[in-house]
Design an enzyme around this catalytic site. Structure first.
Site, PDB file in Angstrom:
ATOM      1  N   GLY A 291       0.839  -1.199   0.000  1.00 18.70           N
ATOM      2  CA  GLY A 291       0.000   0.000   0.000  1.00 18.70           C
ATOM      3  C   GLY A 291       0.868   1.239   0.000  1.00 18.70           C
ATOM      4  O   GLY A 291       2.073   1.165   0.267  1.00 18.70           O
TER       5      GLY A 291
ATOM      6  N   CYS B 148       5.335  -6.093   1.307  1.00 19.38           N
ATOM      7  CA  CYS B 148       5.680  -4.672   1.259  1.00 19.38           C
ATOM      8  C   CYS B 148       5.086  -3.918   2.462  1.00 19.38           C
ATOM      9  O   CYS B 148       5.501  -4.152   3.577  1.00 19.38           O
ATOM     10  CB  CYS B 148       5.234  -4.091  -0.086  1.00 19.38           C
ATOM     11  SG  CYS B 148       6.068  -2.541  -0.451  1.00 19.38           S
ATOM     12  N   TYR B 149       4.096  -3.048   2.249  1.00 20.12           N
ATOM     13  CA  TYR B 149       3.511  -2.346   3.402  1.00 20.12           C
ATOM     14  C   TYR B 149       3.011  -3.353   4.436  1.00 20.12           C
ATOM     15  O   TYR B 149       3.127  -3.137   5.642  1.00 20.12           O
ATOM     16  CB  TYR B 149       2.363  -1.439   2.951  1.00 20.12           C
ATOM     17  CG  TYR B 149       1.718  -0.671   4.097  1.00 20.12           C
ATOM     18  CD1 TYR B 149       2.347   0.438   4.652  1.00 20.12           C
ATOM     19  CD2 TYR B 149       0.506  -1.082   4.645  1.00 20.12           C
ATOM     20  CE1 TYR B 149       1.775   1.125   5.711  1.00 20.12           C
ATOM     21  CE2 TYR B 149      -0.077  -0.398   5.714  1.00 20.12           C
ATOM     22  CZ  TYR B 149       0.567   0.712   6.239  1.00 20.12           C
ATOM     23  OH  TYR B 149       0.011   1.391   7.293  1.00 20.12           O
TER      24      TYR B 149
ATOM     25  N   HIS C  21       7.339  -7.550  -4.347  1.00 17.15           N
ATOM     26  CA  HIS C  21       5.995  -7.918  -4.827  1.00 17.15           C
ATOM     27  C   HIS C  21       6.025  -9.243  -5.597  1.00 17.15           C
ATOM     28  O   HIS C  21       6.436  -9.262  -6.756  1.00 17.15           O
ATOM     29  CB  HIS C  21       5.426  -6.812  -5.719  1.00 17.15           C
ATOM     30  CG  HIS C  21       5.070  -5.587  -4.928  1.00 17.15           C
ATOM     31  ND1 HIS C  21       3.811  -5.406  -4.409  1.00 17.15           N
ATOM     32  CD2 HIS C  21       5.811  -4.534  -4.527  1.00 17.15           C
ATOM     33  CE1 HIS C  21       3.779  -4.266  -3.732  1.00 17.15           C
ATOM     34  NE2 HIS C  21       4.987  -3.712  -3.789  1.00 17.15           N
TER      35      HIS C  21
ATOM     36  N   GLU D  32       3.529 -10.862  -6.716  1.00 20.44           N
ATOM     37  CA  GLU D  32       2.363 -11.024  -7.598  1.00 20.44           C
ATOM     38  C   GLU D  32       2.606 -10.525  -9.015  1.00 20.44           C
ATOM     39  O   GLU D  32       1.832 -10.829  -9.916  1.00 20.44           O
ATOM     40  CB  GLU D  32       1.144 -10.299  -6.985  1.00 20.44           C
ATOM     41  CG  GLU D  32       1.207  -8.764  -6.919  1.00 20.44           C
ATOM     42  CD  GLU D  32       1.940  -8.220  -5.698  1.00 20.44           C
ATOM     43  OE1 GLU D  32       2.714  -8.972  -5.072  1.00 20.44           O
ATOM     44  OE2 GLU D  32       1.767  -7.031  -5.378  1.00 20.44           O
TER      45      GLU D  32
ATOM     46  N   GLY E 283     -22.823 -11.703 -27.589  1.00 20.40           N
ATOM     47  CA  GLY E 283     -21.884 -12.308 -28.532  1.00 20.40           C
ATOM     48  C   GLY E 283     -20.496 -12.424 -27.909  1.00 20.40           C
ATOM     49  O   GLY E 283     -19.606 -13.028 -28.479  1.00 20.40           O
TER      50      GLY E 283
ATOM     51  N   VAL F 224     -17.818 -13.364 -24.514  1.00 19.89           N
ATOM     52  CA  VAL F 224     -17.664 -14.545 -23.669  1.00 19.89           C
ATOM     53  C   VAL F 224     -18.373 -14.379 -22.315  1.00 19.89           C
ATOM     54  O   VAL F 224     -18.940 -15.336 -21.785  1.00 19.89           O
ATOM     55  CB  VAL F 224     -16.162 -14.920 -23.506  1.00 19.89           C
ATOM     56  CG1 VAL F 224     -15.376 -13.824 -22.843  1.00 19.89           C
ATOM     57  CG2 VAL F 224     -16.001 -16.214 -22.740  1.00 19.89           C
ATOM     58  N   ASP F 225     -18.396 -13.170 -21.768  1.00 19.33           N
ATOM     59  CA  ASP F 225     -18.973 -12.994 -20.425  1.00 19.33           C
ATOM     60  C   ASP F 225     -20.468 -13.315 -20.404  1.00 19.33           C
ATOM     61  O   ASP F 225     -20.936 -14.092 -19.569  1.00 19.33           O
ATOM     62  CB  ASP F 225     -18.758 -11.568 -19.909  1.00 19.33           C
ATOM     63  CG  ASP F 225     -17.281 -11.233 -19.771  1.00 19.33           C
ATOM     64  OD1 ASP F 225     -16.467 -12.165 -19.806  1.00 19.33           O
ATOM     65  OD2 ASP F 225     -16.953 -10.047 -19.649  1.00 19.33           O
ATOM     66  N   SER F 226     -21.215 -12.696 -21.323  1.00 23.31           N
ATOM     67  CA  SER F 226     -22.653 -12.956 -21.296  1.00 23.31           C
ATOM     68  C   SER F 226     -22.937 -14.401 -21.689  1.00 23.31           C
ATOM     69  O   SER F 226     -23.892 -15.006 -21.187  1.00 23.31           O
ATOM     70  CB  SER F 226     -23.415 -11.971 -22.186  1.00 23.31           C
ATOM     71  OG  SER F 226     -23.044 -12.104 -23.529  1.00 23.31           O
TER      72      SER F 226
ATOM     73  N   LYS G 111     -11.456 -12.862 -15.403  1.00 15.34           N
ATOM     74  CA  LYS G 111     -11.693 -13.197 -16.817  1.00 15.34           C
ATOM     75  C   LYS G 111     -11.186 -14.602 -17.163  1.00 15.34           C
ATOM     76  O   LYS G 111     -11.865 -15.359 -17.862  1.00 15.34           O
ATOM     77  CB  LYS G 111     -10.996 -12.162 -17.699  1.00 15.34           C
ATOM     78  CG  LYS G 111     -11.325 -12.266 -19.161  1.00 15.34           C
ATOM     79  CD  LYS G 111     -12.647 -11.603 -19.455  1.00 15.34           C
ATOM     80  CE  LYS G 111     -12.974 -11.574 -20.918  1.00 15.34           C
ATOM     81  NZ  LYS G 111     -14.176 -10.752 -21.169  1.00 15.34           N
TER      82      LYS G 111
END
Ligand code: XMP
Length: 512
Positions: free
Chosen positions: A54, A81-82, A168, A170, A223, A225-227, A368
């Site tokens: 942070g 880190c923080y 970090h 990540e 049309g 991918v999410d929906s 995603k």
């Protein structure tokens, strides 16, 4: 009961990435505010806790503090880190402002062997971004790694099972960061890597059943991918109580409407209302060149058409939306630094304020890549799962200048040649987005013995991690030559093709 390792959010821009990495390792994680009240934490599900980085210094007025429930908890804690500075500060170590801020690539050297770094080289590359650092460790902690500017780059208290790393893990710039997180999650916390497509599909289905019961749900298909995945999950949960609505606005890609109808109605057996509203949309857009006005018109029209169709479905009280976890995280963190908005992204499907339907958001806890994995698990064809994103306003923002059906048809053909050639050449998945743009200029050409004065198509293909920044895709010249040749030969009215070699920033991905 799902075991989890939550990430306490102390404001780092990359806190969300820690959650993603843990889930990639197979351990469920969520980002929770650092000051979330203790009673909101599912203590019996905790396998460990991660404290994110942070921007604060532990000595700042109002700096985020170590929550009491973390101090009381008996599960392993990893401070990043923080988070590490806070661990040190809370337990009596000394944190000081470094003479020089350490930012960027650094190398650290392990000062002993430890399960956190099992199997890794003694010296490794890491990504640092900190102003303060720890000058003396709290009682009971031993140093694990250092470098000349950061004497305690990692620390451990194995009896207490508290660990801290100043870098970090990540981010991709820490090549072995995932290994370190895996060692923490699996070896130190002893978590079982059970978070996988089958488990999150099962969980999402149960959640939908619990929310919807015997109610009826409407789901807009775009049309994308999410929906598509949202619809499949809901269909799995409630079957015929789901009705999907698909609106053809006349600005879709070649054969897109047919593909949606075939995939969802014919192959998956989902109830689907498909409406051809292309005349309505194109009529409303006639003569409009301004991109923001195009977006607004399409957004408003969509809501009206969608509502009209939804009203035909008897007794529906729920509306599905493909909200993803990053949207949820962002909306929950109003104090997070906001980026500058370059363009308004009016997502088609924006809801009117007086909407009485209750939202169902089956992707609310998914990233995603998890949505894609769920799609595969649910039997969605790979071509769908890996589709590039397509903007809500569709081809409207890729036809520069006024939109007509004829211009949309020209663009559809050119775009289809480009995309199908990318697929054939095995290049589609190497780009994150690719499309054709119809420019509002005409240029002189020569065909046979005659001069032509015809349209120009621009091809755009990009590579990106997050769509916030992007590079133009370095596609092979031979490939571009082949696509260009096909477009000018097969698409009447086009005599010139150009390739967009702009990165974002300063350009954006779309042209409008
Ligand atoms: P830009 O052009 O801002 O695009 O670099 C970043 C990503 O957002 C998509 N995009 C949109 N998506 N409605 C959408 O749903 C929009 O109005 C819109 N404009 C851009 C773009 O395709 C890219 O993936």
């Amino acid at each position: 009961m799902t075991q989890m390792i939550p990430v306490l959010d102390f404001g780092s821009q990359t806190a969300q990435l820690i959650v993603r990495r843990l889930r990639e390792i197979g351990v469920y994680s969520e980002l929770i505010p650092h000051d979330a009240p203790a009673h909101t934490i599912a203590h019996d599900q905790l396998a460990g806790i991660v404290l994110s980085g942070g921007p604060a210094s532990v000595y700042d007025d109002g700096a985020p503090q170590m929550p009491e429930w973390v101090l009381q908890s008996s599960v392993p804690v990893l401070g990043i880190c923080y988070g590490m500075q806070l661990q040190s500060y809370a337990l009596g170590g000394r944190v000081v402002r470094a003479a020089q801020r350490e930012y960027g690539n650094a190398s650290i050297t392990a000062t002993c062997t430890h399960p956190l770094f099992a199997g890794l080289e003694t010296t490794q590359q890491v990504w640092m971004s900190h102003g303060d650092h720890i000058e003396s460790l709290p009682n009971g902690f031993t140093p694990l790694a250092s470098n000349p500017s950061t004497p305690f780059a990692a620390m451990a208290n194995d009896a207490k099972r508290w660990y801290g790393i100043q870098f970090h893990p990540e981010v991709v710039h820490t090549p072995h960061g995932r290994d370190i997180l895996r060692h923490f999650a699996l070896t130190i916390c002893g978590a079982t890597p059970s978070w996988q497509a089958s488990s999150f599909v099962a969980e999402a289905v149960e959640r939908i059943k619990a929310q919807v019961g015997t109610g009826k749900v409407i789901c807009g298909l775009s049309g994308g991918v999410d929906s598509a995945v949202a619809a499949l999950l809901i269909h799995k949960a409630i079957g015929d109580n789901l009705t999907c609505v698909f609106v053809d606005n006349g600005l879709l890609r070649l054969n897109e409407a047919e593909q949606v109808i075939h995939t969802f109605r014919d192959s998956m057996g989902i109830k689907l209302i498909a409406v051809d509203a292309s005349d309505e949309f194109l009529g409303a857009l006639a003569g409009v060149s301004d991109p923001e006005r195009k977006r607004k018109i399409i957004g408003e029209k969509f809501v009206r058409v969608f509502e009209r169709e939804a009203n035909k479905i008897d007794g529906a009280t729920f509306l599905a939306q493909g909200t993803l976890y990053p949207d949820v995280i962002e909306s929950k963190a109003p104090d997070r630094q906001k980026g500058v908005t370059i363009k308004t992204h009016h997502n088609v499907g924006g809801l009117p304020d007086d909407m009485t339907l209750t939202l169902v958001e089956p992707l609310r806890y998914l990233f995603k890549d998890e949505v894609r994995a769920a799609g595969i698990e649910l039997g969605l064809a790979e071509d769908w799962v890996w589709r590039h994103p397509f903007p809500g306003p569709g081809l409207a923002v890729r036809i520069l200048g006024p939109i007509t059906r004829e211009r949309a048809d020209i663009l559809r053909l050119a775009d289809n040649i480009f995309i199908s050639e990318l697929r054939t050449a095995g290049l589609y998945r190497q780009t994150q987005q690719a499309f054709a743009v119809l420019l509002p200029v005409q240029s002189v050409g020569v065909m046979g013995d005659g001069r032509t004065y015809a349209d120009v198509i621009a091809l755009r293909a990009i590579t990106t991690e997050d769509f916030m920044t992007a590079d133009w895709a370095h596609l092979p010249y031979e490939f571009l030559a082949h696509v260009s040749n096909r477009i000018v030969n097969e698409v009447a009215g086009v005599n010139r093709v150009v390739y967009d070699i702009s990165s974002k920033p300063p350009a954006t991905i779309e042209w409008e």
